[in-house]
Write an enzyme that holds these catalytic residues in place. Structure first.
Site, PDB file in Angstrom:
ATOM      1  N   GLU A  36     -38.384   5.525  28.142  1.00 24.29           N
ATOM      2  CA  GLU A  36     -38.216   4.445  27.176  1.00 24.29           C
ATOM      3  C   GLU A  36     -39.553   4.161  26.490  1.00 24.29           C
ATOM      4  OE1 GLU A  36     -37.632   1.345  24.804  1.00 24.29           O
ATOM      5  OE2 GLU A  36     -36.007   2.543  25.676  1.00 24.29           O
ATOM      6  N   ARG A  87     -26.194  -9.548  25.254  1.00 21.65           N
ATOM      7  CA  ARG A  87     -26.677  -8.180  25.488  1.00 21.65           C
ATOM      8  C   ARG A  87     -27.758  -8.143  26.561  1.00 21.65           C
ATOM      9  NH1 ARG A  87     -25.345  -4.422  21.363  1.00 21.65           N
ATOM     10  NH2 ARG A  87     -27.018  -3.112  22.154  1.00 21.65           N
ATOM     11  N   TYR A 117     -18.281 -16.234  19.010  1.00 19.27           N
ATOM     12  CA  TYR A 117     -17.641 -16.248  20.324  1.00 19.27           C
ATOM     13  C   TYR A 117     -18.657 -16.740  21.350  1.00 19.27           C
ATOM     14  CZ  TYR A 117     -19.871 -11.595  20.264  1.00 19.27           C
ATOM     15  OH  TYR A 117     -20.752 -10.559  20.120  1.00 19.27           O
ATOM     16  N   ASP A 173     -25.172   5.687  19.975  1.00 16.54           N
ATOM     17  CA  ASP A 173     -25.586   5.638  18.577  1.00 16.54           C
ATOM     18  C   ASP A 173     -26.357   6.874  18.136  1.00 16.54           C
ATOM     19  OD1 ASP A 173     -24.379   3.226  18.140  1.00 16.54           O
ATOM     20  OD2 ASP A 173     -26.219   2.031  18.200  1.00 16.54           O
TER      21      ASP A 173
END
Length: 398
Positions: free
Chosen positions: A36, A110, A215, A293
């Site tokens: 990462e 998230r 939401y 993605d």
């Protein structure tokens, strides 16, 4: 390395896609290392919706107790008119969703999902500050090169590094395509918008040229909202661009009080220019493949980006479970052949909604509303009822 030994897998990207893959590989007993580029782990953005096709997989990976403690299970998803908030359609979620599909529909932050994934992985799985700049592949493996001059070897590498994927460049010379739309994202305290949290729901207001979604997340303490507008100015794709609340207020001037009350309760917003990429004919080579993605970036108008990444991760781990270093090319080909038709369909439907959600008032809008308002519980079966592990069993190698 011998051809009959379990493969060592490198994953480029420590977001939701890469970490889900790492967990699935770990549970399959495979050696995995995640690289990462960020100096510390964390997730930006705000809310995320997880459909049953993904939550069933995350539960099987052992995350059910943590997710149920953090997520909201919306009772319904409602589409409404922009001017008066009248209901176009209402689809039941909650108990109905679990009964029909055997898994819940979650709305959560998230960052909460990212943290749950990190905590489930063995310590040392993720190497931070490792910005991949290129990959070299040969018949026996891959070598990853990083910005600091270091290298790492593996039997195969998976690109989970997002829409601007470095590894995708090894397969195709394409670029993200602008949609002509941007979204403002924000979080507000639920107590400040009591009208929209009276019942936990996913609410979508459709109007000319734009739509608004909100939401509850974080166990109901916060409301996540997403406000779509036509793009003006710069169009860089980013999760972290700074927006101005007053611009959102102006963009939704004249909309119903439910929408304007949520915008008015926001203290800050991020701005994200929406991009995707066209479906491609090939995701994989003998030692390299793409996921999430990196493989199929899609517009958020079907709420499926994260869901498809979770499906990808479990599918890929299943294909690699019984692979050896010598059979990796066949395993990656199997993964791609079972996933690409589905993700292409989801990509195309997501792009189609960018038009359908933003129709001007008139005949086409009334036809859309009438079609959406016709009760059809089975309409989401293809999306929510899909079980990637069942599909894996059907795609067993000959």
């Amino acid at each position: 390395m011998r051809n009959d030994t379990p493969p060592r897998i490198a994953v480029v990207g420590g977001g939701l896609a890469g970490l889900t893959l790492a967990l699935a590989l770990h549970r399959a007993g495979l050696e995995c290392r995640v690289y990462e580029q960020a100096p510390q782990l964390g997730e930006v953005g705000a809310g995320i919706q997880l459909a049953p096709s993904a939550t069933r997989l995350l539960h099987r990976l052992g995350l059910e107790p943590a997710l149920r403690s953090l997520a909201v299970e919306p009772a319904a998803m409602e589409f409404r008119r922009w001017a008066d908030s009248s209901v176009i359609s209402r689809g039941l979620l909650g108990v109905h969703c679990e009964q029909r599909y055997g898994a819940p529909y979650y709305a959560l932050h998230r960052a909460d999902l990212h943290r749950v994934l990190v905590e489930a992985l063995p310590r040392g799985t993720v190497r931070l500050g490792a910005r991949c700049t290129g990959v070299e592949e040969d018949p026996d493996g891959v070598v990853l090169r990083f910005a600091d001059g270091s290298e790492a070897g593996a039997d195969a590498v998976v690109g989970a590094d997002g829409i601007h994927s470095v590894l995708r460049r090894a397969l195709v010379a394409d670029r993200p395509r602008a949609s002509g739309q941007s979204v403002y994202r924000g979080l507000v305290e639920s107590r400040r918008v009591p009208a929209v949290v009276a019942e936990p729901r996913v609410l979508l207001w459709l109007g000319p040229g734009r739509h608004f979604v909100c939401y509850p997340v974080s166990d109901g303490r916060l409301v996540n909202f997403v406000a779509t507008v036509p793009t003006t100015g710069a169009t860089d794709e980013s999760w972290s661009g700074q927006g101005r609340v007053e611009d959102v207020v102006a963009a939704y001037d004249g909309w119903c009080a439910d929408v304007t009350s949520v915008i008015g309760a926001a203290d800050e917003v991020s701005l994200w220019a929406l991009h995707d990429r066209a479906p491609i004919e090939r995701w994989s080579t003998g030692r390299l493949t793409l996921l999430g993605d990196s493989a199929h970036p899609m517009l958020p108008f079907l709420g499926q980006g994260a869901n498809q990444a979770v499906e990808d991760a479990v599918a890929l781990a299943g294909c690699l479970r019984d692979a050896t270093s010598g059979t990796l090319p066949a395993a990656l080909e199997r993964y791609e052949s079972m996933r690409r038709p589905r993700t292409t369909q989801v990509q195309e439907r997501s792009r189609g909604n960018s038009t359908a959600f933003h129709l001007p008032d008139g005949d086409a809008q009334r036809e859309r509303d009438a079609r959406m308002g016709t009760p059809a519980p089975e309409r989401q079966d293809w999306l929510y009822g899909y079980d990637v592990e069942r599909s894996l069993a059907a795609h067993q190698p000959a």
